[in-house]
Design an enzyme around this catalytic site. Structure first.
Site, mmCIF file in Angstrom:
data_model
loop_
_atom_site.group_PDB
_atom_site.id
_atom_site.type_symbol
_atom_site.label_atom_id
_atom_site.label_comp_id
_atom_site.label_asym_id
_atom_site.label_seq_id
_atom_site.Cartn_x
_atom_site.Cartn_y
_atom_site.Cartn_z
ATOM 1 N N ALA A 65 0.847 -1.189 0.000
ATOM 2 C CA ALA A 65 0.000 0.000 0.000
ATOM 3 C C ALA A 65 0.884 1.240 0.000
ATOM 4 O O ALA A 65 2.042 1.176 0.408
ATOM 5 C CB ALA A 65 -0.883 -0.006 1.246
ATOM 6 N N GLY A 103 0.569 -5.281 0.752
ATOM 7 C CA GLY A 103 -0.572 -5.436 -0.165
ATOM 8 C C GLY A 103 -0.158 -6.032 -1.504
ATOM 9 O O GLY A 103 -0.984 -6.611 -2.209
ATOM 10 N N GLU A 106 -0.242 -9.641 -0.828
ATOM 11 C CA GLU A 106 -1.652 -9.991 -0.589
ATOM 12 C C GLU A 106 -2.431 -10.072 -1.912
ATOM 13 O O GLU A 106 -3.271 -10.960 -2.087
ATOM 14 C CB GLU A 106 -2.276 -8.986 0.381
ATOM 15 C CG GLU A 106 -1.724 -9.130 1.797
ATOM 16 C CD GLU A 106 -2.177 -8.032 2.719
ATOM 17 O OE1 GLU A 106 -2.760 -8.350 3.768
ATOM 18 O OE2 GLU A 106 -1.947 -6.847 2.384
ATOM 19 N N GLU A 126 4.347 -5.272 7.372
ATOM 20 C CA GLU A 126 3.519 -4.227 7.986
ATOM 21 C C GLU A 126 3.883 -3.962 9.459
ATOM 22 O O GLU A 126 3.793 -2.825 9.925
ATOM 23 C CB GLU A 126 2.039 -4.624 7.886
ATOM 24 C CG GLU A 126 1.429 -4.461 6.502
ATOM 25 C CD GLU A 126 1.687 -5.627 5.578
ATOM 26 O OE1 GLU A 126 1.072 -5.687 4.502
ATOM 27 O OE2 GLU A 126 2.543 -6.488 5.897
HETATM 28 N N1 T1G Z 1 4.562 3.518 -0.052
HETATM 29 C C1 T1G Z 1 5.012 4.734 -0.458
HETATM 30 N N2 T1G Z 1 6.289 4.995 -0.903
HETATM 31 C C2 T1G Z 1 7.120 3.945 -0.921
HETATM 32 C C3 T1G Z 1 6.732 2.646 -0.494
HETATM 33 C C4 T1G Z 1 5.385 2.449 -0.053
HETATM 34 N N3 T1G Z 1 4.925 1.258 0.318
HETATM 35 N N4 T1G Z 1 7.806 1.838 -0.611
HETATM 36 C C5 T1G Z 1 8.807 2.602 -1.095
HETATM 37 N N5 T1G Z 1 8.403 3.858 -1.283
HETATM 38 C C6 T1G Z 1 9.203 4.967 -1.822
HETATM 39 C C7 T1G Z 1 10.298 5.443 -0.859
HETATM 40 O O1 T1G Z 1 9.809 6.387 0.035
HETATM 41 C C8 T1G Z 1 11.312 6.022 -1.821
HETATM 42 O O2 T1G Z 1 10.841 7.279 -2.201
HETATM 43 C C9 T1G Z 1 11.200 5.118 -3.039
HETATM 44 O O3 T1G Z 1 9.921 4.481 -2.940
HETATM 45 C C10 T1G Z 1 12.241 4.054 -3.093
HETATM 46 O O4 T1G Z 1 12.235 3.365 -1.859
HETATM 47 C C11 T1G Z 1 -2.751 -3.366 2.855
HETATM 48 C C12 T1G Z 1 -1.288 -2.138 4.903
HETATM 49 C C13 T1G Z 1 10.396 -1.710 -1.381
HETATM 50 C C14 T1G Z 1 12.233 -2.685 -0.045
HETATM 51 O O5 T1G Z 1 6.330 -1.725 4.094
HETATM 52 O O6 T1G Z 1 10.611 -1.556 2.341
HETATM 53 O O7 T1G Z 1 0.847 -2.875 2.211
HETATM 54 O O8 T1G Z 1 12.621 8.630 -1.203
HETATM 55 O O9 T1G Z 1 14.514 4.139 -1.140
HETATM 56 O O10 T1G Z 1 15.970 0.755 -0.732
HETATM 57 O O11 T1G Z 1 -1.650 -4.956 4.068
HETATM 58 O O12 T1G Z 1 11.129 0.830 -0.060
HETATM 59 O O13 T1G Z 1 12.704 8.038 -3.585
HETATM 60 O O14 T1G Z 1 10.940 9.616 -2.760
HETATM 61 O O15 T1G Z 1 13.265 2.383 0.162
HETATM 62 O O16 T1G Z 1 15.263 -0.150 -2.972
HETATM 63 C C15 T1G Z 1 3.897 -2.543 3.148
HETATM 64 C C16 T1G Z 1 8.067 -0.452 2.192
HETATM 65 C C17 T1G Z 1 3.072 -1.308 3.111
HETATM 66 C C18 T1G Z 1 7.436 -1.773 2.005
HETATM 67 C C19 T1G Z 1 12.671 -0.817 -1.670
HETATM 68 N N6 T1G Z 1 5.107 -2.343 2.367
HETATM 69 N N7 T1G Z 1 9.160 -0.213 1.264
HETATM 70 O O17 T1G Z 1 13.793 -0.417 -0.964
HETATM 71 O O18 T1G Z 1 14.178 1.861 -2.098
HETATM 72 S S1 T1G Z 1 1.659 -1.483 4.143
HETATM 73 C C20 T1G Z 1 6.241 -1.947 2.916
HETATM 74 C C21 T1G Z 1 10.367 -0.790 1.444
HETATM 75 C C22 T1G Z 1 0.614 -2.506 3.297
HETATM 76 C C23 T1G Z 1 -1.428 -3.878 3.257
HETATM 77 C C24 T1G Z 1 -0.593 -2.949 4.035
HETATM 78 C C25 T1G Z 1 11.441 -0.403 0.494
HETATM 79 C C26 T1G Z 1 11.642 -1.428 -0.647
HETATM 80 P P1 T1G Z 1 11.815 8.429 -2.452
HETATM 81 P P2 T1G Z 1 13.596 2.956 -1.127
HETATM 82 P P3 T1G Z 1 14.908 0.488 -1.726
#
Ligand code: T1G
Length: 698
Positions: A65, A103, A106, A126
């Site tokens: 998400a 997500g 999921e 999450e």
């Molecule tokens: N939402 C918004 N922005 C995101 C994002 C996300 N989920 N993931 C990454 N970004 C942006 C980040 O801020 C950065 O932006 C750019 O992408 C590159 O990221 C319904 C409730 C995927 C392993 O927790 O762990 O799904 O700084 O620098 O080192 O159940 O990003 O360039 O402007 O980190 O290669 C669950 C979070 C969400 C994954 C990549 N997902 N992301 O790492 O690049 S909750 C997460 C990461 C959810 C559902 C629920 C990492 C990455 P900018 P980066 P990276």
């Protein structure tokens, strides 16, 4: 030419291909879920379509998400992509590369089949942002791989490599080569085959007591947190409830977490750790020289740890030390460290051997002359540093970057020992260098933007969190810590006992209290530092209590006694009446009245001074953003992550209250508590401390 839709639809030989195209990581931002629903409905309605492929454009499948949308008002979609994918009449193949997280996974679990390239990673992380999977993951994953394996993935949030995910049963096939064509071929193969819907699988069995055990196992680490326990409760629900009721329970638990303090703090930390990488005050077109070969000068504890960090990241490194004996000792220490990891199972023997091949011991500057960058990690004395940098200036190829791991010496003084100060910067590691993630990049007055950008990038390349620091005494991280250490010791003179202060910090969320940490690292290290400081500055405030402890031979765990006493072979700290007696004696000798301290005052005395110092450094432009300081405390000083960081936590109290307290202590204790003008300004304007930025970013 209008904006490219975030979800694209195409049909190829009877296979519908739904592509998510929402850079940088295909997060489920606005329009993505609706786009998937529309694509699935269109494919199911088209008789020419036999099966569907769901794939991500760019570098990833779906990273979950859009985290930025949490805590904001969002419309609840009529139909969610999960229901459309699982409810359709035709098989859907999720084609995974890069990341399928949250997500993203999921949605993939709602597809009929999942294929992936071997380098892909899947997970439900999450809990790391203070919530739980809210797209059915807590109900579908346990049904697919069993309650135990699912519980481990959901409560740790770890990213599982595709080969392991295949072994677990999440991924059905690993594919090499072009993923899209492999997915279309796979879809053609499964077209017409019976559809598998995980939501229709029976609840998974649960081993007796497994959830109780899981709760006990996290009790210490998840102190004061809710999300880890809600994750366990949600998976437990999957073993007890029919699917639809389990989904409702997941939704209820998710709702309790989304806007919790913990979730807001962890979201803040997530983005702060991305923002810290940016140096917007440097010219946009500044080049970033590539660093492919490294050298480290000094094979001591820090030098060895730095060489390990490079090798751990696959970066070849030459380790130079003038004495063959020190070099051999340094290599032995590196081998021993790796051997401990192999023994613990966090590293294989093959990985250890491979990393050791990347560390090449050398004995002359000529041997490192061709390296793209060198990090000096020799004895912390200016004369020694100047001599080494003069040697480097003479030996290193033009354009090589010269970095120093100094933790306190003026970078400009070090750079002045060369004719290329523009290529010199500080790269400050925290001990142990191969473990601690914080990497402070210190800008000297002559340091070129390219040198700064290259150093910041190097830190990320070796798995560190790079943070900018201006050149000043103690740079940013350690300077912000000085008031904490000073108040820790002064409160003891005023009557607070070490065990009270440690208890307050452990209850606050630290793994250990500051006095127990001092005993672990040895009291004699800071004893020497105080002596050096006093020699440089006659007004330097000495600490008679720890000085006396050291002079009595109480140097900490290594001598069986320090602030605490230790039983032989046991690291458990035991309060020692002898220490309480020394404290009272010192207080009496120095005419310091002793009194009782409330836990609240202990916490505020320890942290408010650092908040005040942070405001000073931001105003001076030594620290670019308050959020950078938070990243430093999270990755350098073990600040409890679910509190977001020092400045984020401070906003929970408010700038005005903090200012008022500091102003009161200023009256009582004098100059060391003089409020920072930037703090007063924030107090007057009601501003958020975590949003403070340096003048050069205004
Ligand atoms: N939402 C918004 N922005 C995101 C994002 C996300 N989920 N993931 C990454 N970004 C942006 C980040 O801020 C950065 O932006 C750019 O992408 C590159 O990221 C319904 C409730 C995927 C392993 O927790 O762990 O799904 O700084 O620098 O080192 O159940 O990003 O360039 O402007 O980190 O290669 C669950 C979070 C969400 C994954 C990549 N997902 N992301 O790492 O690049 S909750 C997460 C990461 C959810 C559902 C629920 C990492 C990455 P900018 P980066 P990276």
């Amino acid at each position: 030419m209008g904006e490219r839709p975030v979800v694209q639809y195409a049909v190829e030989d009877g296979i519908a291909v739904i592509t998510i195209d929402n850079p940088p990581v295909n997060a489920l931002g606005a329009g993505v879920s609706d786009g998937i629903v529309a694509g699935v409905d269109r494919a199911n309605a088209d008789p020419a379509v036999k099966a569907i492929v769901l794939i991500g454009a760019g570098r990833s499948f779906i990273a979950g998400a859009d985290i930025r949308r949490f805590g904001t008002k969002r419309e609840t979609p009529a139909r969610r992509s999960y229901d459309a994918l699982e409810g359709g009449g035709k098989p859907v193949v999720a084609a995974i590369h890069g990341y399928a997280l949250g997500g993203g996974l999921e949605n993939a679990l709602c597809c009929t089949w999942r294929i992936a390239v071997p380098s892909a990673k899947v997970g439900l992380p999450e809990v790391l942002i203070g919530i739980l999977p809210g797209g059915g993951g807590t109900q579908r994953l346990p049904r697919l791989i069993g309650a135990k394996a699912a519980l481990e993935m959901i409560s740790t949030g770890r990213h599982v490599p595709a080969p392991e995910a295949k072994a677990l049963g999440i991924i059905d096939a690993l594919v090499d080569g072009d993923l899209r064509s492999a997915a279309i071929a796979f879809a053609r193969d499964v077209a017409g085959k019976p559809l598998r819907r995980i939501g229709e699988m029976p609840p998974p069995a649960a081993e007796p007591g497994m959830f109780e055990m899981a709760r006990k196992a996290i009790a210490r680490k998840a102190r004061n947190q809710k999300a880890p326990y809600h994750c366990i409760a949600a998976v437990e629900a999957a073993t007890r409830l029919p699917f639809t009721e389990g989904i409702a329970e997941e939704k209820r638990l998710f709702g309790e977490l989304e806007n919790s303090d913990e979730a807001r703090a962890l979201r803040y930390a997530f983005f702060a750790e991305r923002e810290v990488a940016r140096l917007p005050h440097l010219p946009k077109d500044a080049p970033t020289p590539e660093i492919r070969t490294m050298a480290v000068v000094g094979a001591g504890t820090m030098g060895g740890g730095i060489a390990m960090s490079c090798a751990d990241a696959g970066l070849p490194v030459k380790l130079l030390d003038a004495s063959a004996e020190t070099l051999e000792r340094g290599l032995r220490r590196i081998r021993d460290n790796y051997a401990v990891s192999v023994k613990r199972g966090s590293l294989t023997q093959a990985e250890m051997d491979q990393r050791l091949t990347l560390i090449e011991p050398v004995e002359s500057y000529a041997d490192i002359a061709d390296c793209d960058a060198v990090i000096e990690a020799v004895f912390e004395q200016i004369a020694v540093k100047e001599q080494v940098f003069a040697e480097l200036d003479h030996a290193m190829k033009p354009g090589a970057l010269l970095f120093s791991n100094t933790s306190a010496i003026d970078i400009d003084k070090i750079a002045a020992a060369t004719k290329r100060p523009q290529d010199v910067a500080g790269t400050h590691f925290f001990a142990p260098a191969n473990v601690m993630k914080l990497f402070e990049v210190v800008e000297g007055s002559a340091t070129a933007p390219a040198t700064m950008l290259a150093a910041m990038k190097l830190g990320r390349a070796i798995g560190k969190v790079s943070a900018y620091a201006g050149n000043c005494d103690g740079f940013v991280a350690n300077r912000s810590r000085i008031p904490f250490t000073m108040e820790q010791n002064l409160m003891v003179e005023e009557g607070a006992l070490p065990e009270q202060i440690d208890r307050v910090m452990v209850e606050f969320g630290y793994p250990m209290g500051p006095f127990a940490v001092n005993d672990l690292s040895g009291l004699d290290v800071s004893y020497q530092t105080r002596r050096r400081r006093k020699a440089e500055d006659p007004d330097y405030r000495m600490l008679p209590v720890p000085d006396q402890l050291v002079e009595m031979g109480r140097k900490g765990q290594k001598t069986g006694a320090g602030w605490y006493r230790y039983e032989p072979g046991d690291r458990m700290p035991h309060p020692d009446p002898e220490v309480a007696r020394i404290i009272q004696e010192v207080a009496a000798e120095n005419g310091i009245a002793q009194r009782a301290f409330s836990d609240e005052e202990v916490l505020q005395r320890l942290l408010f001074g650092s908040i005040n110092e942070a405001c000073k450094m931001i105003a001076e432009g030594k620290c670019l953003r308050a959020s950078d300081l938070d990243v430093m405390w999270l990755n350098g000083f073990g600040f409890p992550r679910y509190r977001g960081g020092l400045m984020f936590w401070a906003d929970g109290i408010g700038a005005r209250e903090i200012y008022n307290q500091i102003a009161a202590w200023h009256q009582r204790y004098g100059a060391r508590w003089a409020p920072a003008p930037l703090l007063r300004e924030a107090a007057e304007k009601g501003g958020l401390l975590r949003e403070l930025r340096a003048p050069q970013l205004q």
